[in-house]
Enzyme design. Structure first.
Site, PDB file in Angstrom:
ATOM      1  N   VAL A  75      51.418   4.343   9.373  1.00  0.00           N
ATOM      2  CA  VAL A  75      51.419   3.044  10.046  1.00  0.00           C
ATOM      3  C   VAL A  75      52.208   2.017   9.234  1.00  0.00           C
ATOM      4  O   VAL A  75      53.145   1.389   9.739  1.00  0.00           O
ATOM      5  CB  VAL A  75      49.964   2.564  10.284  1.00  0.00           C
ATOM      6  N   LEU A 119      51.443   4.089  17.456  1.00  0.00           N
ATOM      7  CA  LEU A 119      52.432   5.130  17.189  1.00  0.00           C
ATOM      8  C   LEU A 119      51.776   6.490  16.991  1.00  0.00           C
ATOM      9  O   LEU A 119      50.677   6.604  16.460  1.00  0.00           O
ATOM     10  CB  LEU A 119      53.302   4.778  15.979  1.00  0.00           C
ATOM     11  N   GLU A 163      52.334  10.350  15.329  1.00  0.00           N
ATOM     12  CA  GLU A 163      53.133  11.006  14.289  1.00  0.00           C
ATOM     13  C   GLU A 163      54.178  11.904  14.941  1.00  0.00           C
ATOM     14  O   GLU A 163      53.919  12.518  15.969  1.00  0.00           O
ATOM     15  CB  GLU A 163      52.226  11.816  13.372  1.00  0.00           C
ATOM     16  N   LYS A 210      42.596  -0.703  20.901  1.00  0.00           N
ATOM     17  CA  LYS A 210      42.979   0.460  20.100  1.00  0.00           C
ATOM     18  C   LYS A 210      41.953   1.589  20.229  1.00  0.00           C
ATOM     19  O   LYS A 210      42.279   2.741  20.522  1.00  0.00           O
ATOM     20  CB  LYS A 210      43.133   0.028  18.646  1.00  0.00           C
ATOM     21  N   CYS A 235      43.863  10.151  13.692  1.00  0.00           N
ATOM     22  CA  CYS A 235      43.281   9.093  14.539  1.00  0.00           C
ATOM     23  C   CYS A 235      42.145   9.537  15.445  1.00  0.00           C
ATOM     24  O   CYS A 235      41.045   9.004  15.361  1.00  0.00           O
ATOM     25  CB  CYS A 235      44.380   8.453  15.380  1.00  0.00           C
ATOM     26  N   ARG A 249      45.636  16.629   8.489  1.00  0.00           N
ATOM     27  CA  ARG A 249      44.312  16.022   8.626  1.00  0.00           C
ATOM     28  C   ARG A 249      43.603  16.493   9.897  1.00  0.00           C
ATOM     29  O   ARG A 249      44.149  16.401  10.988  1.00  0.00           O
ATOM     30  CB  ARG A 249      44.418  14.493   8.598  1.00  0.00           C
TER      31      ARG A 249
HETATM   32  C1  UDX Z   1      47.439   9.472  18.309  1.00  0.00           C
HETATM   33  C2  UDX Z   1      47.818   8.546  19.485  1.00  0.00           C
HETATM   34  O1  UDX Z   1      48.659   9.272  20.390  1.00  0.00           O
HETATM   35  C3  UDX Z   1      48.518   7.301  18.967  1.00  0.00           C
HETATM   36  O2  UDX Z   1      48.779   6.424  20.057  1.00  0.00           O
HETATM   37  C4  UDX Z   1      47.630   6.610  17.936  1.00  0.00           C
HETATM   38  O3  UDX Z   1      48.259   5.468  17.411  1.00  0.00           O
HETATM   39  C5  UDX Z   1      47.275   7.579  16.816  1.00  0.00           C
HETATM   40  O4  UDX Z   1      46.667   8.750  17.363  1.00  0.00           O
HETATM   41  P1  UDX Z   1      48.692  11.290  16.826  1.00  0.00           P
HETATM   42  O5  UDX Z   1      47.355  11.569  16.234  1.00  0.00           O
HETATM   43  O6  UDX Z   1      49.854  11.135  15.924  1.00  0.00           O
HETATM   44  O7  UDX Z   1      48.633   9.956  17.707  1.00  0.00           O
HETATM   45  O8  UDX Z   1      49.072  12.489  17.813  1.00  0.00           O
HETATM   46  P2  UDX Z   1      48.974  12.842  19.361  1.00  0.00           P
HETATM   47  O9  UDX Z   1      50.306  13.260  19.816  1.00  0.00           O
HETATM   48  O10 UDX Z   1      48.293  11.812  20.160  1.00  0.00           O
HETATM   49  O11 UDX Z   1      48.063  14.169  19.305  1.00  0.00           O
HETATM   50  C6  UDX Z   1      46.743  14.134  18.785  1.00  0.00           C
HETATM   51  C7  UDX Z   1      46.095  15.489  18.917  1.00  0.00           C
HETATM   52  O12 UDX Z   1      45.840  15.804  20.260  1.00  0.00           O
HETATM   53  C8  UDX Z   1      46.935  16.647  18.370  1.00  0.00           C
HETATM   54  O13 UDX Z   1      46.109  17.516  17.631  1.00  0.00           O
HETATM   55  C9  UDX Z   1      47.454  17.355  19.603  1.00  0.00           C
HETATM   56  O14 UDX Z   1      47.676  18.718  19.411  1.00  0.00           O
HETATM   57  C10 UDX Z   1      46.308  17.103  20.573  1.00  0.00           C
HETATM   58  N1  UDX Z   1      46.733  17.127  21.979  1.00  0.00           N
HETATM   59  C11 UDX Z   1      47.560  16.184  22.471  1.00  0.00           C
HETATM   60  C12 UDX Z   1      46.250  18.143  22.807  1.00  0.00           C
HETATM   61  O15 UDX Z   1      45.484  19.015  22.385  1.00  0.00           O
HETATM   62  N2  UDX Z   1      46.643  18.144  24.124  1.00  0.00           N
HETATM   63  C13 UDX Z   1      47.462  17.206  24.642  1.00  0.00           C
HETATM   64  O16 UDX Z   1      47.761  17.280  25.846  1.00  0.00           O
HETATM   65  C14 UDX Z   1      47.942  16.197  23.779  1.00  0.00           C
END
Ligand code: UDX
Length: 439
Positions: free
Chosen positions: A11, A151, A153, A207, A263, A329
């Site tokens: 972030v 955002l 990752e 959020k 997150c 994580r």
């Molecule tokens: C998330 C939010 O998307 C973001 O807006 C917030 O600021 C931080 O948390 P992030 O943790 O980086 O972002 O990844 P994201 O792409 O959202 O995926 C999170 C998890 O969900 C991953 O483990 C991913 O594999 C899983 N996921 C995502 C699924 O299992 N199925 C999906 O359809 C989408």
């Protein structure tokens, strides 16, 4: 404007670099010397596409330091982007935020807007503002505003510059004006990001409500996928049919072995804990957490029900919590590998980016491979944990060619069932029928 950003994680660093990119003088601050040294040398301590390029492009407007007194002293705006990790009981640990607030109170010499980007429990902005104004030099005023970060990752730079929205939470007109000015380049062409101004507590809540909704969507579709297995339906077809409804949308409907990352796991637990403490328990969020806990081990149980694990040669493809990041994580790979080892399996792991971090945790308890071919060679089973592009595009014939027994357990539904028509493998995925027979 002169901006200081506390914290150089996903972030903080991305925020700082993007603010420099839109014209601000930015100082990025961290307590970890090694990180600051790397950054001074143009290297990002985190793997994030486009970030180093942008650091290089804007190097004249970017400073990196561990000296908080200097960094905060004459900043117009201070962003707090430090971590708020989960405590054992699921509550958010605000030690880093509190420490930054203490350092700000020691250092500033003029009126300052302090912006909390870290995800914090509702009411934290109020508390930090009260603390700061009670602990700074007489005659100075601090205005605290909430500005949550959305955002993800792997797409963090794009998600910041072309954000879905900028949310500013403050009841103070001056703070609102300063932040609108700060973000002006992003609310104009070519970015055209919508800016929403609201009260602080609602901004903090946006959020949590957004992240928990997305996590809930994943847990829901994972439960539906498990149910599809019981009734003989195919989750990919089901989500295809659902996604055409614009009220549902086709995003975040990928079933698999659950969500991980920095997150969703912590924000669901923190909000659930907060709701319970206020005697207004969010039962949907509670269910989401429970479903995800079980889902993470669903593939493991499928493997365990099919094969005897003691001395089984298993390859793990993908260890990061999702593709395009080196972040481990709460990655499902961790619990799965721990269990495989406990049951006596021999584990070889491969990941295009995440192996260094994985090694820090698992050391020599597993073997490390430098390619998919090497990882699956002579193995009796493979478990796919992360849907990296190269894994999704991997030639399926190679599983048969290189493995001792081509038993493929896919936790991310990387392949279509039809792809296995002419492949002599056993293919097990989530929410779909198994293909072939156990080798
Ligand atoms: C998330 C939010 O998307 C973001 O807006 C917030 O600021 C931080 O948390 P992030 O943790 O980086 O972002 O990844 P994201 O792409 O959202 O995926 C999170 C998890 O969900 C991953 O483990 C991913 O594999 C899983 N996921 C995502 C699924 O299992 N199925 C999906 O359809 C989408």
């Amino acid at each position: 404007m002169k901006v200081t950003v506390a914290g150089t994680g996903y972030v903080g660093l991305v925020t700082g670099v993007c603010l420099a990119h839109i014209g601000h003088e930015v100082t990025c601050l961290d307590v970890v010397e090694e990180k600051i040294e790397m950054l001074k040398n143009g290297k990002s301590p985190i793997y994030e596409p486009d970030l180093e390029d942008l650091m290089l492009k804007n190097k004249d407007r970017l400073n990196f330091t561990t000296n908080y007194k200097k960094a905060y002293k004459d900043a117009d705006v201070i962003f707090i982007g430090v971590g708020t990790p989960e405590r054992i009981d699921g509550t958010a640990n605000l030690d880093y935020v509190n420490e930054v607030a203490r350092q700000i109170s020691e250092s500033i010499d003029k009126d300052t807007v302090v912006v909390i980007k870290s995800t914090v429990p509702i009411g934290t902005n109020d508390r930090i503002e009260e603390y700061l104004n009670g602990n700074i030099k007489n005659g100075i005023k601090v205005r605290v505003a909430s500005n949550p970060e959305f955002l993800a990752e792997g797409t963090a730079v794009k998600d910041t510059l072309y954000a879905s929205r900028i949310v500013i939470g403050t009841e103070d007109k001056i703070a609102e004006k300063v932040l609108k000015e700060l973000y002006l380049p992003l609310t104009k062409k070519p970015y055209n990001v919508p800016l929403l101004s609201m009260d602080r507590r609602s901004a903090e809540m946006v959020k949590y409500a957004s992240n928990d909704f997305l996590a809930l969507k994943i847990s829901y579709i994972n439960e539906i996928a498990n149910f599809c297995e019981s009734v003989g339906a195919n989750i990919k077809n089901v989500t295809l049919g659902m996604g055409y409804d614009p009220r549902i949308g086709n995003k975040f409907l990928n079933s698999g072995i659950g969500y991980g990352g920095s997150c969703f796991p912590k924000d669901t637990k923190a909000l659930h804990w907060l709701s319970k403490s206020l005697d207004c328990e969010l039962k949907t969020v509670k269910a989401c957490i429970e479903v995800n806990k079980d889902q993470k081990l669903r593939l493991f149980h499928k493997l365990k029900n099919s094969l005897y694990l003691k001395d089984l040669e298993v390859a793990i493809l993908g260890v990061t919590f999702k593709p395009n990041t080196d972040d481990l994580r709460d990655a499902p790979s961790i619990d799965n590998v721990e269990l495989l080892l406990e049951y006596g399996a021999n584990v070889t792991v491969y990941d295009p980016i995440g192996l260094d971090n994985f090694k820090k945790r698992f050391k020599d308890r597993v073997n490390y491979a430098s390619s998919i071919n090497e990882a699956i060679k002579d193995k009796e089973a493979v478990m796919i944990m992360t849907e990296w592009k190269e894994i999704k595009e991997y030639d399926l014939n190679n599983y048969v060619k290189y493995m001792n027994k081509a038993n493929i357990f896919d936790g991310r539904n990387c392949y279509d069932l039809d792809d296995f028509k002419n492949i002599d493998a056993y293919y097990v995925s989530i929410g779909r029928k198994d293909v072939g027979s156990l080798k």
